[in-house]
Design a protein around this motif. Structure first.
Motif, PDB file in Angstrom:
ATOM      1  N   SER A 122     -27.707  40.088  48.979  1.00 58.36           N
ATOM      2  CA  SER A 122     -28.991  40.052  48.274  1.00 58.36           C
ATOM      3  C   SER A 122     -30.089  40.679  49.121  1.00 58.36           C
ATOM      4  CB  SER A 122     -29.366  38.617  47.932  1.00 58.36           C
ATOM      5  OG  SER A 122     -28.382  38.031  47.133  1.00 58.36           O
ATOM      6  N   ASP A 159     -27.052  41.895  41.022  1.00 62.01           N
ATOM      7  CA  ASP A 159     -26.689  40.869  42.001  1.00 62.01           C
ATOM      8  C   ASP A 159     -26.173  39.633  41.261  1.00 62.01           C
ATOM      9  OD1 ASP A 159     -26.393  39.328  44.217  1.00 62.01           O
ATOM     10  OD2 ASP A 159     -28.450  39.536  44.938  1.00 62.01           O
ATOM     11  N   GLU A 160     -24.890  39.465  41.243  1.00 66.27           N
ATOM     12  CA  GLU A 160     -24.212  38.349  40.590  1.00 66.27           C
ATOM     13  C   GLU A 160     -24.682  38.100  39.157  1.00 66.27           C
ATOM     14  OE1 GLU A 160     -23.397  34.948  42.949  1.00 66.27           O
ATOM     15  OE2 GLU A 160     -23.596  36.032  44.821  1.00 66.27           O
ATOM     16  N   GLN A 167     -30.540  38.021  41.999  1.00 61.03           N
ATOM     17  CA  GLN A 167     -29.681  36.853  41.868  1.00 61.03           C
ATOM     18  C   GLN A 167     -30.429  35.695  41.208  1.00 61.03           C
ATOM     19  OE1 GLN A 167     -27.969  35.701  45.582  1.00 61.03           O
ATOM     20  NE2 GLN A 167     -26.466  34.372  44.648  1.00 61.03           N
TER      21      GLN A 167
HETATM   22 MG   LIG Z   1     -27.056  36.633  47.185  1.00 60.22          MG
END
Ligand SMILES: [Mg+2]
Ligand SMILES: Nc1ncnc2c1ncn2[C@@H]1O[C@H](COP(=O)(O)OP(=O)(O)OP(=O)(O)O)[C@@H](O)[C@H]1O
Lengths: 308, 491
Positions: B52, B160-161, B80
């Motif tokens: 991140s 991010d995710e 995220q």
């Molecule tokens: Mg992260």
């Protein structure tokens, strides 16, 4: 390290200011001046301690100045009903003042915690209600104490009260579950609720305690001046108290609080006013300086917050 | 600029010896790679590896302390943590900060609404662009967050995710959008802990370990196990612990026709001491709502809930805590942990009572308990006094579990327990849930990842449209059967 600096910051600023004053102004080298300052700081200072809890829990209380006047008026109006010796009169007045303060605080607390009125609006409303009730009970005038025992409550007692309550509230905020829960509610109420914290009860308590402190402060004030004015006294206390809390480093959005910072903040603001008077600055300009100090303090804290 | 690599594909983003630190520790230590037009690059690494942070450096949200990021095209990113405004509508969120304006500077609302609807449609999300954000479920919010990034006319997309909250079907549609973006000449960086998905969708995979890029290889040459090994730097064997034998203990919780408004419309189940009951269902089937009802956060409008044979009324979260029910919510940012509080303060948030003596907090004991959990779960932080918002996402999740656990519950409800947790730590959490059940705690596990559900639960309740659709266990417990029950399709 940063934490220590955060706690000491307002005190360092205060020390710096006092050093400058001592060099520049003879009256600041006289110890008596400090007793004066402490006394001046006490009335708003005691209230600011409660305000710190309210703000740490994500609230705000605008009604403190009005509640201060209302509880003073209530106490002085009703105390003579209990008759008896001056000592009993003093005791009755003290109980009545604190009781009226607690009652007012409970109203604020119920509005915010039970009926979920936004704190700013709830206390804006009670600010005007409490002030007007005070005016009504006192016929918009001043209520005199007429009790020789009141002189027992000297300046020293006032300062001792400030120090005592500051110590008590510091312990409460930092060392007890209540203090921890106050900050949790201010940081994120939903998380606090989901964690099984009685968020309503916590918020209620912060307003209740602040109300009680308004009563204490009103009692000390009436004792010193042998009376209280329903129209003028306590005017603007809400802003002074909030300013002290902010200068002391408590976050306006809740979640982080410093009781000792608030104490330093009150002393700082009082010292500034007193220095401005001593230097002969126009009284009309005093609030300009105060306002600037508040803004600078917040800028400084904000910079620190971002830098980490 | 138009740098060419191999004289063929354009380099859209070039990262050169990037270094970044928060205070004393190096989080990124000389990371270099380049991203070519027309590729999907996977970025994997343990919790706290610096993924991140890398995204934040590229987006110029964090200032690197060395190296360069060269990029002269537009980059859109999905972070995220959510960046949505709760009080705005869906389309207003999607166009936040780049609102379309007509003549005189007035907003072109209907056009924005239409474009937002088209974008959501592409992602296959059934979200009304006019809906208030507060009315959306968390996976719908994730879809809005994705749409907010894909609607930008950018050449590079960083995610991010994005898939932690999505089920297989939603993830599939997300991948289709990513592939379309790639085929149109864009490039994607995809961060995820679901290694199977990463290998399926990415062309190359980059592995970050403790801020150092240890490997970049084509995904075709890798298996999930090999990739996991590269991430943690040691061999990883089986992901799930051995299944527990079916629970034979006493009944701990019995739900009889539990209802809550329109979301939960009649759910019955029984939970035994030491059992792990999984709850499966499509998005919107009322799984999280059921958990909220049991925990007193949502008002129960019908049915009864029995604990240890006695009917109980749970009307608030504190009631639930008092009855020994712990709830790990799926949205840790909103309802799980306090970013302003330290690790220790978070761990004891709901169990502070146990750390008091004469009304005062015993800081020594509190810190010792927190240090214990840090060791047990391998939470990566500077100490018990570290503020939670300074921890990486997966490490925050571990603290959220520790917090619930510290209250010593009888019933533990996990809603997406491994959201954003890396493979190695995921195994730790599974072991942990396993041990918890073995020690006699009844566990309820809500999970969109079927593999995880099948790996952990001996019995699964499938929900459909707020009702119990059926129970599966033993030989019937497989992916197919769950999907049949969840969709209600006749075989
Ligand atoms: Mg992260
Ligand atoms: N604001 C911050 N202040 C101090 N340290 C931070 C901050 N943000 C992140 N860190 C630290 O930097 C490291 C890398 O964090 P990062 O969020 O980049 O990890 P990640 O690879 O994204 O992990 P995850 O898979 O858990 O999301 C962590 O050890 C974290 O504790």
């Amino acid at each position: 390290m940063r934490k220590i600096f955060g706690v000491l910051g307002p005190w360092l600023a205060l020390a710096l200011l006092l050093a400058v004053c001592m060099i520049g102004e003879a009256s600041f080298r006289n110890p008596m001046n400090y007793v004066m300052l402490g006394r001046q700081a006490a009335y708003t200072g005691i209230i600011a301690l409660g305000m710190t809890l309210v703000i740490a829990a994500g609230g705000i209380d605008l009604s403190v100045g009005s509640l201060f006047a209302l509880s003073g008026v209530t106490a002085l109006e009703l105390a003579p009903e209990f008759g008896g010796s001056p000592g009993i009169g003093l005791l009755a007045a003290a109980v009545l003042a604190v009781g009226a303060g607690l009652l007012g605080g409970a109203v604020n607390g119920a509005l915010v915690a039970v009926w979920k009125v936004p704190p700013f609006i709830a206390t804006l409303g009670t600010m005007s209600i409490f002030r007007s009730l005070g005016l009504y009970f006192a016929d918009a005038g001043r209520v005199a104490a007429d009790n020789p025992a009141f002189s027992l409550v000297s300046g020293d007692v006032t300062i001792a009260m400030l120090v005592g309550f500051a110590a008590l509230f510091t312990v409460m905020l930092n060392l007890t579950a209540f203090g921890r829960h106050v900050c949790a509610v201010g940081s994120n109420e939903k998380v606090a609720l989901y964690s099984g914290i009685h968020t309503g009860r916590i918020k209620f308590m912060t307003y209740l305690l602040t109300g009680g402190l308004c009563g204490v402060s009103a009692m000390l004030w009436s004792a010193r001046l042998n009376g209280i004015s329903s129209s003028g006294d306590g005017m603007g206390y809400e802003l002074d108290a909030i300013a002290a809390v902010i200068v002391g480093g408590t976050s306006m959005s809740g979640g982080r609080a410093s009781m000792s910072g608030t104490l330093a903040g009150v002393l700082l603001l009082v010292t500034i006013s007193s220095a401005l008077v001593a230097w002969g600055v126009s009284p009309n300009l005093q609030n300009t300086v105060k306002g600037a100090v508040i803004i600078i303090a917040v800028l400084f804290q904000y910079k620190k917050g971002v830098g980490k | 600029m138009g740098t060419m690599d191999d004289g063929r594909r354009k380099i859209l983003l070039d990262i050169d010896a990037l270094k970044c630190s928060y205070g004393a520790d190096m989080v990124l230590d000389g990371v270099s790679f380049s991203l070519h037009a027309g590729e999907i690059l996977g970025l994997v690494g343990e919790n706290g590896a610096g993924k991140s942070t890398l995204v934040k450096c590229v987006m110029k949200l964090v200032k690197p302390c060395g190296g360069r990021v060269v990029c002269d095209c537009r980059v859109a990113a999905i972070h995220q943590e959510f960046n949505l405004v709760r009080d705005l509508r869906v389309y207003e969120n999607i166009f936040l900060g780049r609102e379309l304006r007509g003549r005189c500077g007035l907003l072109r609302r209907s056009r924005m609404r239409r474009l937002a609807a088209v974008e959501l449609e592409k992602l296959g999300a059934a979200v009304d662009p006019d809906a208030k954000l507060t009315d959306l479920s968390i996976s719908e919010r994730q879809m809005v967050e994705i749409a907010k990034a894909t609607i930008v006319d950018s050449a590079v997309l960083i995610m991010d995710e994005p898939s932690t909250l999505l089920n297989a079907e939603e993830t599939g549609r997300l991948f289709a959008v990513m592939r379309g973006f790639r085929d149109a000449g864009g490039a994607v960086i995809y961060i995820s802990h679901k290694l199977g998905e990463v290998l399926a969708v990415c062309d190359r995979v980059a592995v970050l370990r403790d801020g150092v890029l240890v490997d970049v290889s084509p995904s075709g040459a890798l298996t999930p196990v090999e990739l996991a090994g590269k991430m943690v730097g040691r061999e990883l064997t089986c992901l799930f612990p051995a299944k527990l034998p079916p629970a034979e203990g006493e009944w701990v919780m019995k739900a009889e026709d539990v209802r809550a408004g329109a979301a939960v419309r009649g759910v019955s189940f029984e939970l035994r001491r030491g059992g792990i009951l999984g709850i499966a269902g499509l998005a919107g089937s009322g799984r999280s709502e059921l958990a909220e009802t049991i925990c007193g956060i949502r008002r129960m409008t019908g049915g009864t809930l029995r604990l240890f044979g006695r009917a109980v009324k749970i009307t608030s979260a504190s009631d639930a805590a008092a009855h020994g029910i712990a709830f790990l919510t799926e949205d840790r940012q909103e309802s799980g942990i306090l970013g302003d509080f330290t690790v220790a303060e978070n761990v004891t948030l709901s169990s502070l009572r146990r750390y008091l003596s004469c009304g005062f907090i015993r800081f020594g004991r509190e810190n010792a308990a927190a240090a214990d959990y840090i060791g047990k779960f391998g939470v990566k932080c500077r100490g018990t006094g570290d503020l939670l918002r300074n921890l990486s996402g997966g490490n925050q999740q571990k603290v959220a579990i520790a917090k619930n656990l510290d209250n010593r519950p009888h019933v533990f409800i996990f809603d997406e327990p491994t959201r954003g947790v890396d493979v190695a730590a995921r195994r730790d959490i599974y072991d942990f849930i396993h041990d918890l059940a073995a020690s006699g705690v009844a566990c309820l596990m809500i999970c969109s990842d079927l593999e995880e559900l099948l790996g952990m639960c001996g019995r699964v309740m499938v929900m459909r449209e707020g009702r119990t659709a059926g129970f599966l266990s033993g030989g019937e417990l497989n992916e197919q059967e769950i999907i049949y029950l969840a969709t209600g399709v006749e075989r």
